[in-house]
Design an enzyme around this catalytic site. Structure first.
Site, mmCIF file in Angstrom:
data_model
loop_
_atom_site.group_PDB
_atom_site.id
_atom_site.type_symbol
_atom_site.label_atom_id
_atom_site.label_comp_id
_atom_site.label_asym_id
_atom_site.label_seq_id
_atom_site.Cartn_x
_atom_site.Cartn_y
_atom_site.Cartn_z
ATOM 1 C CD GLU C 49 -3.017 -0.838 0.017
ATOM 2 O OE1 GLU C 49 -3.125 0.297 -0.476
ATOM 3 O OE2 GLU C 49 -3.660 -1.813 -0.416
ATOM 4 C CG ASN C 53 -0.678 5.270 -1.003
ATOM 5 O OD1 ASN C 53 -1.510 4.910 -1.832
ATOM 6 N ND2 ASN C 53 -0.948 5.368 0.288
ATOM 7 N NE ARG C 107 -5.028 3.823 -5.790
ATOM 8 C CZ ARG C 107 -4.519 2.620 -5.685
ATOM 9 N NH1 ARG C 107 -4.537 1.806 -6.713
ATOM 10 N NH2 ARG C 107 -4.002 2.217 -4.563
HETATM 11 N N1 LIG Z 1 3.180 9.053 -1.110
HETATM 12 C C1 LIG Z 1 2.163 9.914 -1.332
HETATM 13 N N2 LIG Z 1 2.371 11.067 -2.001
HETATM 14 C C2 LIG Z 1 1.354 11.923 -2.243
HETATM 15 N N3 LIG Z 1 0.082 11.714 -1.847
HETATM 16 C C3 LIG Z 1 -0.209 10.580 -1.189
HETATM 17 C C4 LIG Z 1 0.809 9.621 -0.892
HETATM 18 N N4 LIG Z 1 0.246 8.606 -0.218
HETATM 19 C C5 LIG Z 1 -1.052 8.915 -0.092
HETATM 20 N N5 LIG Z 1 -1.355 10.098 -0.670
HETATM 21 C C6 LIG Z 1 -2.683 10.768 -0.693
HETATM 22 O O1 LIG Z 1 -3.492 10.146 0.289
HETATM 23 C C7 LIG Z 1 -4.700 9.696 -0.307
HETATM 24 C C8 LIG Z 1 -5.211 8.470 0.427
HETATM 25 O O2 LIG Z 1 -4.328 7.372 0.246
HETATM 26 P P1 LIG Z 1 -4.891 5.899 0.371
HETATM 27 O O3 LIG Z 1 -5.593 5.786 1.688
HETATM 28 O O4 LIG Z 1 -3.796 4.951 0.111
HETATM 29 O O5 LIG Z 1 -6.002 5.817 -0.757
HETATM 30 P P2 LIG Z 1 -5.814 5.692 -2.350
HETATM 31 O O6 LIG Z 1 -4.385 5.363 -2.626
HETATM 32 O O7 LIG Z 1 -6.741 4.588 -2.743
HETATM 33 O O8 LIG Z 1 -6.188 7.035 -2.923
HETATM 34 C C9 LIG Z 1 -4.361 9.493 -1.761
HETATM 35 O O9 LIG Z 1 -5.513 9.563 -2.592
HETATM 36 C C10 LIG Z 1 -3.390 10.633 -2.023
HETATM 37 O O10 LIG Z 1 -4.072 11.839 -2.232
HETATM 38 MG MG LIG Z 2 -3.299 3.923 -1.665
#
Ligand SMILES: Nc1ncnc2c1ncn2[C@@H]1O[C@H](COP(=O)(O)OP(=O)(O)O)[C@@H](O)[C@H]1O
Ligand SMILES: [Mg+2]
Ligand SMILES: Nc1ncnc2c1ncn2[C@@H]1O[C@H](COP(=O)(O)OP(=O)(O)O)[C@@H](O)[C@H]1O
Ligand SMILES: [Mg+2]
Lengths: 146, 77, 146
Positions: C49, C53, C107
């Site tokens: 995960e 991300n 997502r």
């Molecule tokens: N490494 C990262 N860099 C930039 N934004 C991130 C990162 N990790 C997470 N995010 C932000 O956090 C949100 C939520 O992440 P997550 O819970 O994994 O849901 P998803 O990946 O399904 O969108 C993402 O939609 C993104 O906007």
């Molecule tokens: Mg994610």
């Protein structure tokens, strides 16, 4: 960091537990080109020999850092195993079969001979008290899966 | 060494992907046996010992047959 | 490099092939504290995960570097997954279940929720245009063997 996507860099400490770890990490990295068991065993053996050398020869009295770089370009693997240990004084001798400076550890002196047999090329650079780098290449029969 | 290599070559021209799956299925089988015998989840070392490969190797093999992400994120690949 | 022997640092590029590679590397590293398959799968899922991300959110338009640090102290795993990408502007929202900024990629918005479920703690630090670091901890029950 190079621009290729097929690149990895790993740093671990020079304890003996990390030998099998390094071997599996490189094997896992190489598995993306789906090599044969023979090919992957060759690579694992070469990694073991090089990492063992850094662990016991490079850092005889301490725990130090070992860095492994692996790169795949087309069907060729580039491997670099580096330590920051004592270095090698007699670089021209170490590739000789049966040559070892640690006979008391029951070393066989066959490490570099094995690496040269299992990989296409083996290059050693070393500086006293700065460390040793072993660079190896191997072409794989397989081609990258799309 | 040449001889060893020739011997290995005869046996080892199979792709790693296949052999990993074999190890993994054996590992899962051993796990089930151990769960039954001990009524608890076995540690990786217990499985590795029975298979005579390293713990890391068991983990690597198991990864080849499962994709935990896909349980939750079936769409992204 | 810390003094502990149970330390590793991995750098890879943010291509999707490296997601499964990172997962295996961390899983192989963790195998030294002798976890169950279930515990390993928890860690693998969390790593997937976080790395996903960084790959799709951190570097939406380019390939960048992802760094993973793993450390084991006694029976506790410390994991750090870092990218140098776009960063997160609304840090207070991202842990909310179903929150996603990329619904068009289908997502689920469940990444951080999954990480929090499978690990004991999840901490996010992020700076716009500098990148994001996710720190996670997990205690292992292991030592179940006598
Ligand atoms: N490494 C990262 N860099 C930039 N934004 C991130 C990162 N990790 C997470 N995010 C932000 O956090 C949100 C939520 O992440 P997550 O819970 O994994 O849901 P998803 O990946 O399904 O969108 C993402 O939609 C993104 O906007
Ligand atoms: Mg994610
Ligand atoms: N990383 C290293 N640092 C310092 N010396 C090394 C290193 N690797 C190899 N050597 C030297 O090269 C010799 C030959 O290495 P090798 O062929 O692997 O045989 P062995 O390890 O059995 O001694 C070693 O005995 C040691 O003196
Ligand atoms: Mg040697």
């Amino acid at each position: 960091m190079t621009t290729t996507n097929n690149y990895m860099e790993l740093k671990v400490s020079s304890n003996s537990q990390n030998e099998s770890f390094c071997r599996v990490v490189v094997a896992a990295f190489v598995s993306r080109i789906d090599p044969t068991i023979e090919e992957i065993n060759d690579v694992k053996t070469a990694v073991s020999e090089a990492v063992t050398n850094s662990t016991i020869h490079g850092y005889p009295d301490e725990i130090g850092e070992i860095k492994i770089i692996a790169k795949i370009e087309d069907d060729e693997l580039f491997l670099e195993i580096q330590d920051y240990g004592v270095g090698i004084s007699n670089l021209n001798k170490v590739k000789e079969p049966l040559y070892t400076t640690r006979p008391e550890l029951e070393r066989s002196g066959m490490g570099f001979t094995i690496m040269e047999n299992f990989m296409d090329s083996v290059e050693i650079t070393s500086n006293l008290n700065q460390g040793t780098t072993v660079r190896m290449k191997k072409k794989f029969s397989s081609s990258i899966k799309e | 060494i040449g001889e060893i290599r020739r011997y290995l070559r005869d046996n080892n021209s199979i792709r790693v992907s296949r052999s990993l799956r074999d190890i993994a299925y054996k590992a899962l089988q051993i796990r089930d046996e151990l769960v039954e015998k001990n009524s608890r989840e076995p540690a990786i070392s217990e499985i590795a010992e029975k298979l005579d490969v390293s713990e890391e190797q068991v983990v690597f093999a198991l990864d080849a047959i499962q994709d935990p992400v896909s349980l939750f994120e079936p769409i992204y690949h």
